[in-house]
Design an enzyme around this catalytic site. Structure first.
Site, PDB file in Angstrom:
ATOM      1  N   LYS A 208      14.474  33.734 -36.427  1.00  0.00           N
ATOM      2  CA  LYS A 208      15.458  34.704 -36.914  1.00  0.00           C
ATOM      3  C   LYS A 208      16.232  34.110 -38.104  1.00  0.00           C
ATOM      4  O   LYS A 208      16.399  34.755 -39.118  1.00  0.00           O
ATOM      5  CB  LYS A 208      16.395  35.051 -35.754  1.00  0.00           C
ATOM      6  CG  LYS A 208      17.297  36.202 -35.999  1.00  0.00           C
ATOM      7  CD  LYS A 208      18.032  36.559 -34.715  1.00  0.00           C
ATOM      8  CE  LYS A 208      19.314  37.292 -35.060  1.00  0.00           C
ATOM      9  NZ  LYS A 208      20.130  37.577 -33.884  1.00  0.00           N
ATOM     10  N   GLU A 354      21.384  31.910 -20.943  1.00  0.00           N
ATOM     11  CA  GLU A 354      21.922  31.896 -22.313  1.00  0.00           C
ATOM     12  C   GLU A 354      22.888  33.062 -22.516  1.00  0.00           C
ATOM     13  O   GLU A 354      23.798  32.988 -23.342  1.00  0.00           O
ATOM     14  CB  GLU A 354      20.789  31.940 -23.356  1.00  0.00           C
ATOM     15  CG  GLU A 354      21.256  31.512 -24.740  1.00  0.00           C
ATOM     16  CD  GLU A 354      20.156  31.309 -25.752  1.00  0.00           C
ATOM     17  OE1 GLU A 354      20.297  30.427 -26.627  1.00  0.00           O
ATOM     18  OE2 GLU A 354      19.136  32.034 -25.725  1.00  0.00           O
ATOM     19  N   HIS A 385       5.324  25.286  -1.435  1.00  0.00           N
ATOM     20  CA  HIS A 385       5.004  23.927  -1.006  1.00  0.00           C
ATOM     21  C   HIS A 385       5.880  22.907  -1.726  1.00  0.00           C
ATOM     22  O   HIS A 385       5.516  21.743  -1.840  1.00  0.00           O
ATOM     23  CB  HIS A 385       3.517  23.661  -1.243  1.00  0.00           C
ATOM     24  CG  HIS A 385       2.663  24.612  -0.455  1.00  0.00           C
ATOM     25  ND1 HIS A 385       2.312  24.366   0.854  1.00  0.00           N
ATOM     26  CD2 HIS A 385       2.182  25.839  -0.768  1.00  0.00           C
ATOM     27  CE1 HIS A 385       1.600  25.398   1.299  1.00  0.00           C
ATOM     28  NE2 HIS A 385       1.511  26.304   0.346  1.00  0.00           N
ATOM     29  N   LYS A 501      23.295  20.827 -31.527  1.00  0.00           N
ATOM     30  CA  LYS A 501      22.546  20.941 -32.793  1.00  0.00           C
ATOM     31  C   LYS A 501      23.271  20.178 -33.902  1.00  0.00           C
ATOM     32  O   LYS A 501      22.668  19.442 -34.665  1.00  0.00           O
ATOM     33  CB  LYS A 501      22.446  22.415 -33.221  1.00  0.00           C
ATOM     34  CG  LYS A 501      21.446  23.252 -32.466  1.00  0.00           C
ATOM     35  CD  LYS A 501      21.350  24.626 -33.152  1.00  0.00           C
ATOM     36  CE  LYS A 501      20.714  25.658 -32.259  1.00  0.00           C
ATOM     37  NZ  LYS A 501      20.766  27.012 -32.788  1.00  0.00           N
TER      38      LYS A 501
HETATM   39  O1  F6P Z   1      19.622  27.580 -30.109  1.00  0.00           O
HETATM   40  C1  F6P Z   1      19.522  28.813 -29.498  1.00  0.00           C
HETATM   41  C2  F6P Z   1      18.851  29.810 -30.372  1.00  0.00           C
HETATM   42  O2  F6P Z   1      19.734  30.216 -31.373  1.00  0.00           O
HETATM   43  C3  F6P Z   1      18.342  31.001 -29.577  1.00  0.00           C
HETATM   44  O3  F6P Z   1      19.312  31.895 -29.260  1.00  0.00           O
HETATM   45  C4  F6P Z   1      17.252  31.486 -30.461  1.00  0.00           C
HETATM   46  O4  F6P Z   1      16.364  32.344 -29.805  1.00  0.00           O
HETATM   47  C5  F6P Z   1      16.628  30.182 -30.854  1.00  0.00           C
HETATM   48  O5  F6P Z   1      17.702  29.288 -31.006  1.00  0.00           O
HETATM   49  C6  F6P Z   1      15.790  30.197 -32.094  1.00  0.00           C
HETATM   50  O6  F6P Z   1      16.502  30.654 -33.197  1.00  0.00           O
HETATM   51  P1  F6P Z   1      15.742  31.158 -34.481  1.00  0.00           P
HETATM   52  O7  F6P Z   1      14.956  32.367 -34.088  1.00  0.00           O
HETATM   53  O8  F6P Z   1      16.827  31.473 -35.478  1.00  0.00           O
HETATM   54  O9  F6P Z   1      14.840  30.062 -34.967  1.00  0.00           O
END
Ligand code: F6P
Length: 550
Positions: A208, A354, A385, A501
């Site tokens: 994203k 999350e 198991h 991060k």
């Molecule tokens: O670190 C969490 C997160 O932001 C998630 O919510 C998301 O799905 C994932 O990292 C990957 O993010 P991106 O699609 O921006 O690479």
């Protein structure tokens, strides 16, 4: 738990009293006292049957839970979601994944603009692209048709499509391989690339943000792999991207025709319905993907229109909340008895933890009690198991979700699977009293008795199809949303993942061999010591010379 507007609600207070009254009531007695319990406490919705009779609750409990849901504004929250309101309040965004599976002519608005024309245009582009890639019309730089799809992503850009592609394996084109890379340990991508023909490989970089470190690292490896073998000019024919950051995708060298947008109103963990599902679309075909959307859309219509007490996501959400808030359940277990659903626990874990794993409510005040359960699970047969021991006899009650399909696959396997699944929920519910033990030495009796009285939901789909899979995932999405509404948390942000991060970003230069001392001066002795150990090993000095660490 006193003094907060949530716990001061009459419905909450009534539930506290009611829970105390039910404390000594055993599920066995609830069944014995009501032969119609299953009929009363189960729910059919098209091809989905949900049995919640094996939860330690009564009709009165359900009534009070619905009162609580109403008092917490679930109806208004639900309407706000479908209206595209900025329900993700900390990021001032809508959470409108329901628009992605809106196959009707209906408009869906964000900030006064109907997003559907863009959603439909993207769907049409995805259909053309996936049809061409799937059928072999779309060829790589050497003229070979695509036969290997590699999705590069992480989190929601990875787990959703990987789970769905795995669950729908029977629907996939057999001469097309689909792999998913998320781990920046290049052992993973190397292992996958080893068997692939570069001329027949299409990488989909799903991110994203197009900035996530792990995904960018893996995308770089894939790019080098293509460039080394086919030349720089091949990148445009061997990469597609899914992102909100179209500029960054273009800068990576991905041709504009191969870049598919998503929007900031789509959360990562609910993005499989968008272009993030491209790998599934190519593997299974557009029609099956459309059925996947149709299944989710049917759950959306149900969730949006049914009254709260006849609304499956709401019912399951409130039952979950009943256990978390009033029975001290710290976790839930997701237990599919179907090999194709083996990644369901992982997907629901991400979706739930999350979304609702929050320390504060939307107004910034601390959350009440046990909002946000720990979600774990695994394939039911294997788990029987392993950790089922704790489910049966551990001191904390952990409600379980049992999930299976009634038809499909090998009949003998299904008999065995379902016999076990039904037996497990029965055993958790009934338990075994000392008086029912045959010829057991007295000293072993406490070990061989089971308290029972342990709650579970059973979800049965008629058959596992793209449609029922869509229903199932959407059911959990809405369940998690409703729980977020009642607890008062924002289910759509994830600030908790940011700090790690940031710290990793600031540590990386030291690990890369940069000037470590300055970077580490402000670090705690543990972190600095661990970095020092790594740097020593990297420099070939190795050893565990603790006394030399800073
Ligand atoms: O670190 C969490 C997160 O932001 C998630 O919510 C998301 O799905 C994932 O990292 C990957 O993010 P991106 O699609 O921006 O690479």
């Amino acid at each position: 738990m006193t003094g907060h507007p949530l716990t001061m609600l009459p419905a909450w207070q009534a539930l506290v009293t009611h829970a105390a009254a039910l404390r000594d009531v055993h599920l066995r007695d609830l069944f014995a006292g009501d032969p119609d319990r299953f009929a009363r406490l189960s729910f059919s919705l098209g091809p989905l049957l949900a049995d919640y009779a094996k939860h330690r609750l009564t009709a009165e409990t359900m009534g009070l839970l619905m009162e609580l849901a109403r008092a917490r504004g679930v109806e208004a929250g639900r309407a706000a979601m479908f209206a595209g309101a900025a329900i993700n309040t900390t990021e001032h965004r809508a959470a409108l994944h329901v628009a992605l599976r809106n196959r009707a002519a209906r408009a869906m608005m964000v900030d006064g603009v109907d997003v559907m024309p863009e959603v439909r245009a993207t769907r049409a582009r995805l259909k053309t692209f996936s049809d061409r890639a799937r059928s072999g019309v779309w060829t790589g730089a050497t003229g070979k048709p695509v036969r290997h799809i590699v999705n590069i992503g992480i989190g929601g850009s990875h787990l959703g499509p990987m789970f769905v592609a795995d669950a729908l394996k029977d629907h996939r084109r057999r001469d097309l391989s689909v792999d998913f890379v998320s781990n920046p340990d290049r052992a993973q991508i190397d292992e996958i690339l080893e068997g692939l023909d570069p001329g027949a490989t299409l990488f989909i970089v799903a991110s994203k943000s197009f900035a996530t470190a792990e995904s960018m690292f893996n995308a770089g490896i894939a790019r080098d792999w293509i460039v080394d073998r086919l030349g720089e000019g091949a990148v445009g024919r061997h990469f597609a991207a899914v992102s909100t950051n179209l500029k960054a995708a273009a800068a990576f060298g991905i041709a504009a025709d191969n870049v598919f947008p998503i929007w900031d109103w789509v959360g990562g963990r609910t993005s499989v319905w968008s272009a993030v599902g491209l790998s599934v679309m190519i593997a299974c075909g557009h029609d099956d993907f459309d059925q996947f959307l149709a299944g989710a859309e049917s759950m959306d219509r149900h969730f949006e229109t049914a009254s709260l007490d006849q609304n499956l996501p709401v019912i399951l959400a409130m039952i979950g909340l009943w256990h978390a808030a009033f029975s001290g359940a710290p976790a839930i277990a997701i237990l599919p008895y179907d090999h194709r659903l083996r990644l369901l626990p992982n997907h629901i874990q991400q979706l739930d933890m999350e979304s609702n794993g929050k320390g504060v409510m939307s107004d910034g005040s601390p959350v009440i009690g046990d909002a946000g359960p720990i979600v774990f699970g695994g394939g039911g047969s294997d788990s029987q198991h392993s950790f089922f021991q704790l489910l049966h006899q551990g001191p904390r009650p952990i409600p379980c979700d049992f999930i299976a399909a009634l038809k499909g696959g090998d009949p003998a396997s299904r008999d065995l699977l379902l016999a076990n699944m039904f037996a497990q929920s029965e055993a958790l519910m009934t338990g075994r009293a000392a008086k029912d033990l045959n010829a057991t030495p007295a000293e072993l009796a406490p070990h061989r008795t089971f308290s029972g009285n342990r709650s579970s939901t059973t979800l049965l789909v008629d058959e596992l199809t793209p449609y029922t899979l869509g229903m199932l995932i959407a059911l959990y999405e809405h369940k998690v949303f409703v729980q977020g509404l009642v607890w008062g948390v924002n289910s759509f942000d994830q600030w908790g993942v940011e700090l790690g991060k940031e710290l990793a970003k600031s540590l990386q230069p030291a690990l890369d061999g940069g000037a470590a001392s300055g970077l580490l001066a402000s670090r705690d002795s543990s972190t600095a010591g661990l970095v020092a150990a790594y740097l020593k090993a990297k420099a070939g000095q190795g050893g565990r010379q603790r006394e030399e660490m800073p």
